[in-house]
Enzyme design. Sequence first.
Site, PDB file in Angstrom:
ATOM      1  N   LYS A 124      76.513 -20.276 -39.977  1.00  0.00           N
ATOM      2  CA  LYS A 124      75.416 -20.139 -39.140  1.00  0.00           C
ATOM      3  C   LYS A 124      74.759 -18.851 -39.373  1.00  0.00           C
ATOM      4  CE  LYS A 124      74.120 -20.428 -34.086  1.00  0.00           C
ATOM      5  NZ  LYS A 124      73.223 -19.490 -33.946  1.00  0.00           N
TER       6      LYS A 124
HETATM    7  P1  FBP Z   1      69.215 -19.285 -30.285  1.00  0.00           P
HETATM    8  O1  FBP Z   1      68.794 -20.353 -31.081  1.00  0.00           O
HETATM    9  O2  FBP Z   1      68.473 -19.088 -28.697  1.00  0.00           O
HETATM   10  O3  FBP Z   1      69.022 -18.055 -31.022  1.00  0.00           O
HETATM   11  O4  FBP Z   1      70.683 -19.502 -30.084  1.00  0.00           O
HETATM   12  C1  FBP Z   1      71.683 -19.278 -31.290  1.00  0.00           C
HETATM   13  C2  FBP Z   1      72.737 -18.411 -30.777  1.00  0.00           C
HETATM   14  O5  FBP Z   1      73.556 -18.037 -32.068  1.00  0.00           O
HETATM   15  C3  FBP Z   1      73.401 -18.820 -29.548  1.00  0.00           C
HETATM   16  O6  FBP Z   1      74.663 -19.401 -29.817  1.00  0.00           O
HETATM   17  C4  FBP Z   1      73.721 -17.264 -28.991  1.00  0.00           C
HETATM   18  O7  FBP Z   1      73.984 -17.300 -27.548  1.00  0.00           O
HETATM   19  C5  FBP Z   1      72.536 -16.476 -29.441  1.00  0.00           C
HETATM   20  O8  FBP Z   1      72.108 -17.176 -30.527  1.00  0.00           O
HETATM   21  C6  FBP Z   1      72.989 -15.124 -29.875  1.00  0.00           C
HETATM   22  O9  FBP Z   1      71.765 -14.406 -30.141  1.00  0.00           O
HETATM   23  P2  FBP Z   1      71.841 -13.011 -30.460  1.00  0.00           P
HETATM   24  O10 FBP Z   1      73.361 -12.664 -30.872  1.00  0.00           O
HETATM   25  O11 FBP Z   1      71.077 -12.900 -31.779  1.00  0.00           O
HETATM   26  O12 FBP Z   1      71.486 -12.146 -29.376  1.00  0.00           O
END
Ligand code: FBP
Length: 265
Positions: free
Chosen positions: A178
């Site tokens: 991811k």
């Molecule tokens: P989003 O689609 O809201 O970005 O969520 C994906 C994700 O990977 C979540 O699993 C996690 O909480 C968040 O993004 C972390 O985002 P970042 O580390 O970029 O703040």
Amino acid sequence: MLPIDDTPLVRDGKILILAMDHGLEHGPVDFEPVPETIDPETVFEVGTHDAVTAMAVQKGVAEAYYPSYEDDVNLLAKLNGTSNLWRGEPDSAVNCSVDYAAEELGADALGFTLYGGSNNEIEMAEEFRDAQEKAREHDLPMVMWSYPRGQGLRSDRDPETIAYAARLALELGADVAKVKYPGTPEAMEWAVDAAGKTKVVMSGGSKSDDYAFLKQVEECISAGGKGLAVGRNVFQRDNPVQILDALEKVIFEEQSAEQALDAVQ
Ligand code: FBP
């Protein structure tokens, strides 16, 4: 590598993970745009949409809420995670063991964050090794949140960094990488090539408008990406079902953002 096409995480070769670990990673502030989403049941209800192949949550939320949804939602248990209150070099505490996720929570897949480039990369990679090898014993797909960040990293989403993030996932044995969207279809294609047999999905990111968001997902799919792991761009919308209807068309039917929007509006 685990053949994951026949696991619940994957449908027709594609993946749509609805992530709801934001209460830990960012804090309850992420639920403010749609206040009822502070109740995890509200988001689990969204996760029953046919397009969602799994929901990613932390152990506590899984223990408290997943028993009511296990017939309708596939569970991706996030094994590590850190609060936004932590101000140190990027790191992520291992909050759940693979055995616990598999045997007690009923997980269909596992998730693990690796901050390549952090001062803590070595320890995180070693923790990932233990989790990945244990996941193999349970035949559970392992999704790596491959997020380079930390000291010395100039940009966490330039094409070279994202291709490296995707490759790290292959090299360390993840079934799915991811990654943040690197901005162009060409850059996404580089990441997909670098990941080899590891499937690449893009991260949703902060909420954007319908067309801009769907266009990025369309570009990801046409570059060979296998789908999306998304949180805020779904649960921060007043109509999460409508955007999931559109995502279903873009990801599983390979329609354009325009076609998908026309069909759902
Ligand atoms: P989003 O689609 O809201 O970005 O969520 C994906 C994700 O990977 C979540 O699993 C996690 O909480 C968040 O993004 C972390 O985002 P970042 O580390 O970029 O703040």
